[in-house]
Design a protein around this motif. Structure first.
Motif, PDB file in Angstrom:
ATOM      1  N   ARG A  84       2.595   1.828  -3.312  1.00 20.85           N
ATOM      2  CA  ARG A  84       1.691   2.386  -4.313  1.00 20.85           C
ATOM      3  C   ARG A  84       1.440   3.871  -4.087  1.00 20.85           C
ATOM      4  N   MET A  85       1.250   4.192  -2.821  1.00 19.54           N
ATOM      5  CA  MET A  85       0.953   5.583  -2.483  1.00 19.54           C
ATOM      6  C   MET A  85       2.120   6.486  -2.862  1.00 19.54           C
ATOM      7  N   LYS A  86       3.316   6.067  -2.484  1.00 17.40           N
ATOM      8  CA  LYS A  86       4.491   6.851  -2.816  1.00 17.40           C
ATOM      9  C   LYS A  86       4.691   6.920  -4.318  1.00 17.40           C
ATOM     10  N   GLN A 106       0.824  -1.211   0.000  1.00 16.70           N
ATOM     11  CA  GLN A 106       0.000   0.000   0.000  1.00 16.70           C
ATOM     12  C   GLN A 106       0.854   1.256   0.000  1.00 16.70           C
ATOM     13  N   LYS A 107       1.857   1.272   0.896  1.00 19.65           N
ATOM     14  CA  LYS A 107       2.669   2.475   0.979  1.00 19.65           C
ATOM     15  C   LYS A 107       3.492   2.673  -0.289  1.00 19.65           C
TER      16      LYS A 107
END
Lengths: 234, 234
Positions: free
Chosen positions: B142-144, B139-140
């Motif tokens: 993808r977010m970054k 998730q992180k």
DNA sequence: ACAAAAGTGTTGATGTTACACCCATGT
DNA sequence: ACATGGGTGTAACATCAACACTTTTGT
């Protein structure tokens, strides 16, 4: 069974960066420490993780202790654990930020802590690495807010568009075109227009809106699949 | 001076989610634990934070121990500290993800750990809350990656556009239009075309590119001020 | 010659930005 | 009546998505 008995133990703390929005500007809630070490200096609200709770629960407990509020949006935003960050022992702290509508807090003024809201840009001197924690919290807040409408957590039930704009301007430290911003927001169906107007800040009055919670939840669920938009150009 | 003496101490660990890209697919490096507890089960590489290091340093040390690599991109991506997450004592673990080019690791095959690359979708059963850690890391990441070109950390010095596309497709588990994606990338000046071609995967051959580090650094510095793009519509 | 992957050109749709201008209302 | 902030209309411009088409080269 004592597989880990030779490993070094330490104290784990949480510190809370409490962001609040009062309808005009973005602020942060600080306390004047009533205990040693560093008594009487401004500080983030913090505490230690206890045996029966995980760090997230510790952060919620500590937030509640100061503000009386529960079910507040919180998220961790950085680990601060340099060996020498505190003089009195090895303490690793997990910074958490919370987003609250200051109106909900105003009346709970805790006696135990000398707490005060500070505008983001008028922070007093802070102990330890708390300034860096705030910096990290601001960064993560911006990052999240760029991907989904997290800032609505800071708004009261009823809010006006000029308020949202002020909020985004505060978070991003920039000026926005209220006219274009509001149009974009309206087309998203994220907010629902109410009949009532706020006439405190202008003669014409600005309509109140409320959050469309269904759409909001949808956005929260889907933001993880957003593809890069990285402003590759410019 | 023992202000904190009544506070409960605990063990602080770090676990590493090591993402690697081999030019074709996104993988993750796991070890078969050679020690108790949970010996012989698949696990993330982890270890305890020592008195002379902060958690970030601990994560780097542990990554180096397994892969031999230093100066690797790493970032924390979640705190896992439920009171009962490990049977043998109170352990709070900070998950970190690392991004490496698998080619750099291939030859260092550590004898001490039985390590293996697994394609993201073919994870074996893992101990403790390691599956949730991997989920958070994805998730992180993808977010970054949605906000700035972090995924270039996974690419070798020379890479082709079809490789970048495969990487993004792996991270976002979706299909992209190579033609549009490459155009977008080229117009950003983030990559520089080399004279050489990779002819392993096609008859025509794909030009190699290298990262324009100056532009890359610019993007990293400026991504924090990106305003909301939240797909308000759709 | 043909297949297969890389890469270019084009087009309509969609979004963004800037700003002129209208609106509602307290004084 | 006019000043003030709230809000709408609109036109120029940038970006995106879809896909037909061209390029290169191993077999």
């Amino acid at each position: 069974m004592d597989f880990y008995k030779n490993e070094p133990s330490l104290l784990l703390a949480v510190d809370c960066i409490i962001f609040g929005f009062n309808g005009e500007s973005l602020e942060i809630l600080l306390i004047k420490r009533g205990f040693e070490p560093e008594r009487n200096k401004w500080s983030l609200m913090g505490g230690f993780v206890q045996p029966d709770e995980n760090p997230q629960q510790a952060a919620s407990r500590i937030l509640k202790k100061l503000t009386g509020l529960e079910d507040v949006y919180m998220e961790d935003c950085g680990i601060f654990g340099d060996p020498d960050r505190e003089k009195y022992g090895r303490v690793v702290s997990i910074a958490h930020f919370a987003l609250i509508d200051t109106h909900q807090y105003q009346h709970i003024i805790s006696e135990e802590f000398e707490a005060r809201w500070f505008p983001l840009k008028e922070q007093p001197e802070l102990i330890f690495d708390h300034p860096q924690m705030i910096e990290k919290a601001k960064q993560k807040l911006r990052m999240k807010a760029a991907l989904y409408p997290i800032l609505f957590e800071l708004l009261p039930e009823k809010f006006t568009i000029p308020q949202i704009v002020a909020l985004y301007e505060g978070v991003y430290d920039t000026e926005l075109d209220t006219r274009n911003f509001s149009r974009k927001l309206l087309s998203s169906e994220l907010i629902i227009k109410l009949k009532e107007k706020d006439k405190e800040n202008s003669k014409k009055g600005a309509f109140y809106f409320r959050l469309n919670k269904d759409i909001y939840k949808e956005k929260i669920m889907s933001f993880l699949s957003y593809l890069p938009s990285w402003s590759l150009n410019g």
